[in-house]
Structure formats: C-alpha cells, structure tokens
Design an enzyme around this catalytic site. Structure first.
Site: not given
Length: 704
Positions: A560, A675
C-alpha cells in the site's frame, strides 16, 4: 464509537507501441503522454488479458521452484492451525469469535460462554458459516465485521464484502435466534457506514444515487433509514460536500451509565474535518481542532484524541470533557495523557467505569487504566512484560472485564484477562504455541542517523552469534505514512519461512508513521516526504556499517503506502538492495487522485492541482522515474484485481513500463482478496509463499 474509514493500517498481453519515458514527467499524464492509461480499466477485457499473460510468465518461475511447495504448506498450516488464539469479542453476554481454518477457509462466526472460553477447548456454537453462505448464494463473501444495537446487543448489522472489496453489504442478524432477520435491514453493496440509532432506525452513509459520493468514492450524505422503509424514502439529516476527501459518517457513543452522544464526523481531509453533535432538532458543529475526534465515553465524560494542539492540550494527547459541555459546545478539555516526544497513543478503550490506554514508549508497549473521580482523573499502570507490543482484544461498557494481547518478535501472542477496576492482568487465558524455533534468535534495537541528523530506530531479529561480515540474508520492511506505527509482533510465517532458515528480519520505524505521534507523521507529509525515503535508506546503510548484511544480501518489501515506499527506493537507491517486493502499491503519483480511492489521500501526499506539490510528486513518482539503462534489481510486484482502495492499476502500469524499457521484473495479480489479499486462508498462504520464494531465489540462491 464513530465509524472510521481508514487506509491502511495495514496491506496491489504485450503492450501496444509506446512513447519511451526516460526522465521525470512535468505535466499531468494523458493518453497522449502516458501509453498505459488503458491498463487503468480495472475490469476491462484487454487489461485482464494482459494480466493473464503476465501471470502465466511469473507463476511458473516461482511455483516451479521446489521451495514454493514447502513454503506454501508451512504458511497454510500456520494460517489454518486450530491451536491459534480465537480472539474474543464480548457481545450479548457471550464471547464471539470469527474463525478460519482448513475446514472453513472463508470463516465461521461462533460463540461460547465466558466460562467455556477460559477452558483449553471451548464449546463453540456456529451462528454463521460464510463458506456455506457463499456456496448457497454463488458469491465469495468475505467477513468485514458486525455492529450490534446497544445495550442489549441482540440485533447486529453484519458487513459482508464480495471478494474482499472495501464496498460492503449490510444484513440484520439476530443473535438470539442465530439467523438473519426476515424482512430486516438490508443495505446493498456500497462503500458505506451504518450505525444503530434505535431498534427501528439506522444512521446510514452510502451511495444514495447521483451526486452523493465524493470524488474519492466515499459517501457524504447521512440519512435516517427506518425499519421496513425503502432506501428511497430515507430522511436526510446531514450533508457534507462532494469535494470532501473521506466522506461523512454518523455514530452513537455510549457509556455504562446509559449516557449517549450522537455524533457526525465530516472528514473534509483524510486526517481532519468537522465533528457535529446531532439531535432530532439538527446538527451542531463542535468548536474543536480539525484533527480532534471523540473516541469514547465513561461516566458521562467524553474522551477525545487529538493530533492538533487544543488550548493547553498538546498534539497527540488524550483529553476529556463532560457530556453536558460537549452538547452545549462549550468544551473545556482536561488532559488525561500527554505523550513525551518518544511516546505515542495507540488505543483508547472504555469499560464500564474506566479507560484503558495503550501507548508506545520508544516503540515499546505500555498500558494504564484511567478512572474519573470528583477531583479529576487518576491513573494506574498495568504491570506487563517489557519489549513487547500491547493491544486490547475486547472490552465493553457492561463490566470492567476485558482481554489484553501481548506479543513480540519472539514472543508468541498471549491473551490476558484484564480487570480494569484493579488495573491488573491475570495469568494468560490463551497462549499461541510457538510456531518457529526462536531458541537461537535475538532481537536488537538500533538507531540510524538520517540525512538531516534525525535518529531513526529500527529492530533486527537474527541468529545469535552471526558473523558480522555482511553476508546474512536479510529482509526489511517499513510503512512510513498515515500516522500508523509499525510495532513488534509475532509473525509466525516470517519466523518459520525465513528466520528458521537463517535469515534476518528488520523493521524500520521511519518518519511518516505514528511511532512518535503526530510530529513524526507530519515531518513527512506532502512535499516533506523525501525524509521518509531518506530514513529508510539510512537504516539500510546503518545495517551495512554494522556489517549485519550488505546490498547483495538485503531484500525489502512493503504494501500500500509501503508499496509506494518500495517503488521510490527501487528508483532512488537501486544499488542498496538485491530484491524488492512491491505489494498492492501506489506508484503513479501523477494520476493517483484519479485511480480508485486516491483522491482521499491528498492530505497525505499532496495534489497535482498545487504546483509545488505536483513538482514534488513528479520528482518522486516511481512510475514516472524509471529510467532506461539503470541496473535495477529485478522486482516482484503483486496486486489484486478486487482492490477498490488503491487499485491494481498502479502495479500494472509500473510493470508495463519496466517491460517497455527491457528491464527485468516479476508481476502477479490475484483475482480476489481486495486490498488486504484476505479472501480466504489459501490466498494468504499463496501470496506469502510466492513472496518468500522470490526472496529465496534472490538472497539464498538456487534451491539445493
């Protein structure tokens, strides 16, 4: 407690003829200057065909390595082991737990009594089986939690995600019957938040139709949804603005004495905005700093956590004010806890009569109990082991009993019963069995000196008595953003797959994170971010100076925002690492605001609409700064198609640019998992095994 939308934490066909890019771009990319914008069509047929072709090249390279099968088996065994700690949630007078194992890869929600939970083998009753639900409905449901109606906690809103996306569906569930409520509340898929106002009313933020979602894909309109009422008939009670970065959410804060506060948080930026107190007569904006939020209530004292100075309250502190003052918007905050420069608040959790505060002191966990009284707050520390990380696994406002977790790099996680009334933790009720041999390992904490003289701490875990000759294979990680601290923790898979095989592990506590509070974070925001990247490189150089490893034996990884960190380090210091794993990353920083939820992070990264910020982003953006002819290490880039937060677009475009320039790379995109790559335990084990195989190939050499 108010629903919060957080980033992170705390885990992204042959190309058409293209224009070569050999120097940083100074204009915002368009289809004329960026030949890979077509890969931003996340679910388009052409991009997915490209993904399939890339996977077909990468997977054989990694999965045909004989070590992959062993890594996968070991990772899966750890992830699915039945002797893991079933983390508790105190609900409805019971202990609830969400559990995954080999028999339930997507998971079951189950309950037991508190007495049974204390036994070595609790007697569990399953109330919801996601594997069975997914099979019956033809969808891969991923658990995203439950929110239950206070104070009885019988009725709950269960949040489910299809494939792991941030977008969720809500369904009403009855804990007494163990069934979904027939004709009950059901909110279809959206990025959304929902809180109980009363048994027949929800406070809901969601996609209500055109013009109700921000540019970053979050809701900014709050409505009252009545039982049996269609969403079209819901009553609007508050509206933010479409330009807000993170949207608007409502929640109900309660305490054990029956007090309650209905609050609406309008997140104008990722870190700050407005807090409103709501009553049926309307909303009243509180006169508090932008980065200050209510986080709980005890005995009519509303607790606030702030990242801004607030009168006599310093940034990073916890303060309180009587409910009456809050409702009247006449707050005179009283400090509970003010951190020193090397401390930071980690958790603020309430019980019936007390506040449990978890904080970090030089990246080591501490815990104290705070109690309100006629003369103010008193505090008492909880005696716990040193050199570990602490957390509150569960607490509620019906008692002063809860559960604490204790974990360290070499300390298997333990669960301790907490008595907040006496500020004491009893002997462990659950202990994770050791998952790797740590008998010959040691943990050290060192400091590196960054480019501006700042001392940056880091931990290294390695075998005792290693030769200080720079030959130890080492993997290093960091995050460096969003005021999220990276703390010591027991990583069974890293221990088993890497440390047991003689490798070392490094955790760098670089700026941008929350290890030392708001100042540590603010030091690396927007155009100041270069210090984050300098910190990370400085830790690597310190490792080399101590001869703990070398550039030829060091690999790095991050996800991320940490994936952005990896991309920058790949470009700026290709000579410092032999291996770079870039996970679910941001990499195109000139278009990140137009991809997935990117526009919500302008408060962290800056915007191309601001000339100074655009110039900085152009200078550090990994995608735009790849150069031909540079001896980069061969990176492993992985992402997921279902990621609707960062999106797979960044990783795709970065790999495509490397391919265009004839540079080596590995790219893999998983089709599920969102994610965090957590659709089921098999996916998590696969991603771990692929990554560790890559590190083994790069740092350990050919399989023997």
């Amino acid at each position: 407690m108010i629903l919060r939308t957080l980033l992170i934490a705390s885990t992204i066909l042959a190309a058409a003829p293209a224009l070569a890019q050999s120097r940083p771009m100074t204009t915002t990319p368009t289809t004329e200057t960026d030949p890979y914008i077509w890969l931003e069509d996340k679910d388009g047929a052409k991009p997915l065909a490209w993904v399939e072709a890339e996977n077909a090249k990468t997977l054989p390279r990694l999965q045909n390595d004989p070590r992959y099968r062993t890594f996968y088996a070991e990772a899966l065994a750890i992830a699915s082991a039945k002797d893991r700690i079933p983390m508790p949630s105190q609900l409805f007078g019971r202990i609830y737990n969400f559990w995954r194992d080999a028999d339930h890869p997507q998971g079951i929600w189950r309950w037991t009594t508190e007495a049974s939970y204390a036994q070595p083998q609790p007697q569990w009753t399953t109330v919801l089986d996601l594997d069975s639900l997914s099979k019956a409905e033809g969808k891969k449901w991923v658990w995203k939690g439950a929110s239950c109606l206070h104070p009885e906690e019988r009725l709950c809103l269960i949040a489910l995600s299809e494939g792991g996306e941030d977008a969720i569906s809500y369904r009403e569930f009855d804990l007494a019957t163990g069934q979904f409520v027939a004709g009950g509340f059901a909110l279809p898929k959206s990025k959304q938040g929902a809180s109980w106002l009363d048994k027949d009313t929800l406070l809901v933020s969601r996609d209500w139709g055109q013009g109700t979602m921000t540019a970053s894909s979050y809701p900014f309109v709050v409505k009252l949804v009545k039982r049996g009422q269609s969403l079209d008939a819901a009553q609007e009670i508050f509206r933010g603005q479409p330009t807000d970065q993170l949207g608007t959410y409502a929640g109900v804060i309660t305490d054990g004495q029956g007090n309650r506060l209905v609050a609406i948080e309008r997140r104008i930026t990722f870190f700050g905005g407005e807090t409103h107190v709501w009553t049926p007569e309307g909303a009243k904006k509180l006169d508090i700093p932008a980065r200050t939020s209510p986080v709980g209530m005890v005995a009519g004292q509303v607790l606030f956590q702030t990242s801004d100075p607030w009168g006599a309250v310093t940034a990073g502190s916890v303060a309180s004010a009587p409910l009456a003052e809050v409702q009247a918007n006449a707050i005179r905050p009283v400090v509970l806890f003010a951190p020193t420069p090397r401390q930071s608040v980690d958790e603020v959790v309430t019980t019936k009569d007390h506040v449990v505060l978890i904080y970090n002191d030089n990246v080591r966990g501490r815990a104290s109990v705070y109690t309100p009284g006629k003369t103010g707050w008193t505090s008492k520390p909880i005696a716990l082991p040193d050199n570990v990380s602490l957390g509150v696994a569960s607490a509620d406002d019906k008692s002063n009993h809860g559960y604490l977790t204790v974990t360290g790099f070499l300390t298997p996680t333990t669960l301790l019963p907490l008595d907040a009334a006496t500020a004491s933790a009893a002997r462990p009720v659950k202990t994770l069995p050791a998952k790797f041999d740590a008998s010959n390992l040691v943990v050290e904490q060192h400091e590196a000196t960054s480019t501006d003289g700042t001392k940056v701490p880091y931990f290294i875990v390695h075998k005792k008595g290693i030769a200080l000759d720079g030959t130890t294979p080492t993997i290093m990680t960091a995050y460096g953003g969003f005021e999220l601290p990276m703390l010591p923790g027991y990583s069974a898979i890293t221990g088993k797959l890497w440390l047991e095989r003689g490798g070392s592990y490094v955790l760098a506590n670089i700026r941008g994170g929350g290890e030392f509070g708001p100042k540590w974070h603010d030091a690396g925001r927007k155009t100041k971010r270069q210090v984050i990247y300098d910190d990370f490189a400085s830790v690597a150089k310190d490792l080399f100076a101590r001869k703990l490893t070398s550039a030829q034996t060091l690999g790095i990884y991050g996800g991320s925002n940490g994936g952005l960190l990896m991309g920058v380090e790949f470009n700026q210091h290709p000579d410092l690492w032999r291996a770079v794993t870039i996970q679910v990353p941001l990499l195109d920083m000139l278009r990140y605001e137009q991809i997935a939820a990117g526009a919500s992070w302008v408060d962290e990264y800056g915007s191309v609409s601001v000339p100074e910020e655009k110039a900085f982003l152009a200078a550090i953006s990994p995608y735009q700064n790849i150069k031909k002819g540079v001896a980069y290490p061969e990176p492993y880039i992985w992402t997921t198609t279902k990621d609707d937060r960062v999106g797979p677009q960044h990783a795709r475009k970065f790999a495509a640019r490397l391919k265009e320039y004839g540079l080596p790379y590995l790219f893999y995109e998983d089709t599920a998992g969102g994610h965090s790559g957590d659709a089921d335990i098999e996916q998590g084990a696969r991603l771990q095994a692929l990554q560790m195989t890559y590190f083994a190939q790069k740092l350990l050499g050919p399989a023997k």
